[in-house]
Design a protein around this motif. Sequence first.
Motif, PDB file in Angstrom:
ATOM      1  N   GLY A   1       0.792  -1.223   0.000  1.00 16.33           N
ATOM      2  CA  GLY A   1       0.000   0.000   0.000  1.00 16.33           C
ATOM      3  C   GLY A   1       0.825   1.275   0.000  1.00 16.33           C
ATOM      4  N   ALA A   2       2.123   1.147   0.134  1.00 19.54           N
ATOM      5  CA  ALA A   2       3.020   2.300   0.126  1.00 19.54           C
ATOM      6  C   ALA A   2       4.421   1.809  -0.236  1.00 19.54           C
ATOM      7  N   PRO A   3       5.261   2.701  -0.766  1.00 22.52           N
ATOM      8  CA  PRO A   3       6.631   2.276  -1.081  1.00 22.52           C
ATOM      9  C   PRO A   3       7.390   1.866   0.173  1.00 22.52           C
ATOM     10  N   ILE A   4       8.203   0.850   0.048  1.00 28.91           N
ATOM     11  CA  ILE A   4       9.048   0.400   1.158  1.00 28.91           C
ATOM     12  C   ILE A   4      10.433   1.036   1.065  1.00 28.91           C
ATOM     13  N   ILE A   5      10.869   1.283  -0.133  1.00 28.88           N
ATOM     14  CA  ILE A   5      12.191   1.881  -0.363  1.00 28.88           C
ATOM     15  C   ILE A   5      12.010   3.390  -0.490  1.00 28.88           C
ATOM     16  N   ARG A   6      12.446   4.121   0.546  1.00 32.45           N
ATOM     17  CA  ARG A   6      12.202   5.568   0.575  1.00 32.45           C
ATOM     18  C   ARG A   6      13.322   6.278   1.310  1.00 32.45           C
ATOM     19  N   PHE A   7      13.376   7.602   1.131  1.00 32.47           N
ATOM     20  CA  PHE A   7      14.228   8.424   1.973  1.00 32.47           C
ATOM     21  C   PHE A   7      13.546   8.600   3.327  1.00 32.47           C
ATOM     22  N   SER A   8      14.323   8.855   4.358  1.00 28.22           N
ATOM     23  CA  SER A   8      13.738   9.237   5.640  1.00 28.22           C
ATOM     24  C   SER A   8      13.069  10.597   5.479  1.00 28.22           C
ATOM     25  N   GLN A   9      12.138  10.918   6.355  1.00 29.73           N
ATOM     26  CA  GLN A   9      11.415  12.179   6.240  1.00 29.73           C
ATOM     27  C   GLN A   9      12.342  13.399   6.329  1.00 29.73           C
ATOM     28  N   PRO A  10      13.309  13.447   7.264  1.00 28.32           N
ATOM     29  CA  PRO A  10      14.196  14.615   7.311  1.00 28.32           C
ATOM     30  C   PRO A  10      15.019  14.795   6.040  1.00 28.32           C
ATOM     31  N   VAL A  11      15.560  13.712   5.506  1.00 32.10           N
ATOM     32  CA  VAL A  11      16.366  13.822   4.290  1.00 32.10           C
ATOM     33  C   VAL A  11      15.485  14.205   3.105  1.00 32.10           C
ATOM     34  N   TRP A  12      14.303  13.623   3.016  1.00 28.97           N
ATOM     35  CA  TRP A  12      13.380  13.975   1.936  1.00 28.97           C
ATOM     36  C   TRP A  12      13.042  15.463   1.991  1.00 28.97           C
ATOM     37  N   HIS A  13      12.815  15.992   3.182  1.00 26.96           N
ATOM     38  CA  HIS A  13      12.500  17.412   3.337  1.00 26.96           C
ATOM     39  C   HIS A  13      13.672  18.276   2.869  1.00 26.96           C
ATOM     40  N   ASP A  14      14.892  17.909   3.259  1.00 27.22           N
ATOM     41  CA  ASP A  14      16.065  18.678   2.859  1.00 27.22           C
ATOM     42  C   ASP A  14      16.311  18.581   1.348  1.00 27.22           C
ATOM     43  N   LEU A  15      15.996  17.428   0.772  1.00 26.92           N
ATOM     44  CA  LEU A  15      16.158  17.275  -0.674  1.00 26.92           C
ATOM     45  C   LEU A  15      15.207  18.187  -1.446  1.00 26.92           C
ATOM     46  N   GLN A  16      14.041  18.464  -0.874  1.00 31.83           N
ATOM     47  CA  GLN A  16      13.116  19.378  -1.540  1.00 31.83           C
ATOM     48  C   GLN A  16      13.731  20.767  -1.678  1.00 31.83           C
ATOM     49  N   VAL A  17      14.495  21.188  -0.676  1.00 28.15           N
ATOM     50  CA  VAL A  17      15.176  22.484  -0.743  1.00 28.15           C
ATOM     51  C   VAL A  17      16.217  22.464  -1.854  1.00 28.15           C
TER      52      VAL A  17
END
Length: 383
Positions: free
Chosen positions: A280-296
């Motif tokens: 129901g959701a991806p298992i292979i992902r960035f952590s939330q903090p890293v994903w947030h920083d990558l958006q910047v």
Amino acid sequence: MQAIFAADPERSRGRLHAEEESAHRSCFQRDRDRIIHASAFRRLKHKTQVFIEHEGDYFRTRLTHSIEVGQVARTIAGVLGLNIALTEAVALAHDLGHPPFGHTGEDALERLMAPYGGFDHNAQAIRIVTSLERHYAEFDGLNLTWETLEGIAKHNGPVSEPIPYALADYNLRHDLELHTHASAEAQVAALADDIAYNNHDLHDGLRAELFSTDELAELPLLQGCFARVDALYPGLNYYRRRHEALRRFFGLLVEDVIAEARQRLAALDPQSAAEVRMAGAPIIRFSQPVWHDLQVIRDFLFHRMYRAPGVVEMRAKVTQVVEGLFPLFMERTDLLPKQWRKDVEDARDETALARIVLDYIAGMTDRFAIQEHERLVGDHLEI
């Protein structure tokens, strides 16, 4: 050791056209090898990543990008106990459907194809590997396994309605279960794509002098990388300093995906590849903090690189190439190569004709599209 939730070549759902198995390679290894030897894969050498391929010898092309994605994907898959050959096959094939001039060419073709069912580069990749590669005696395409085709079609997640026609057409014959997530191997390929382009676009932007090293050193994630380099190597040469920082950034992204995937896999505890697909959701992902920083970082790249004045100017020029060739071939099908004119004879209506023209233009390299535009349209654009 391969994990219980990894794709097992011995349990593959097989190929659309049955073939005798190899004595020396698994079915996924054969898929990977067929992709590497495909004409479409070789053409990636002269297709845009961000900069038009003749703008500099050191900038990434779709081919070098795909090789980098394959390397990252192979590393992550090995650590997680996944099937490396399947992961690599999906990674190497993920950009086969890109037209000349990268996303600029894709945007132009999407507009031109709007009356005829649209254009999607992921769906076009499926069309290439199931139809347009015509080298084998017994079938069109590469006759890849279900798992590899699924991974190419769904590496960015389930495919929602309306399904692009190029994918829908094949799916009617070989159900890829487009409503589910893909295998863990395909999910790794998708994240490897993110890791590769976030790293190399920063590197290419520096080489193009679109921004400075000091500006990068102020971005999240990169700030810490530069600080570690400066602490270890005070007074390091300018070029070595930024390379050391960017390779640490590269490693940071890989390590984050591995750590996050391990946590999610431990929580889900899948007992088969099918359970990963149905999570129901991806298992292979960035952590939330890293994903947030990558958006910047992505926002920085968008404004300072992808929409830099010189890049925008070039986008406008190459858009004229695509917009000049498409209507010309629609009106003058006699200008198409001989092997394509046979398909034109079988076209039932204007939509079928437009899709043939699309297939031809989408397969062009940057340089060939520019040469054909100048030869046939007679408009020299100083590209």
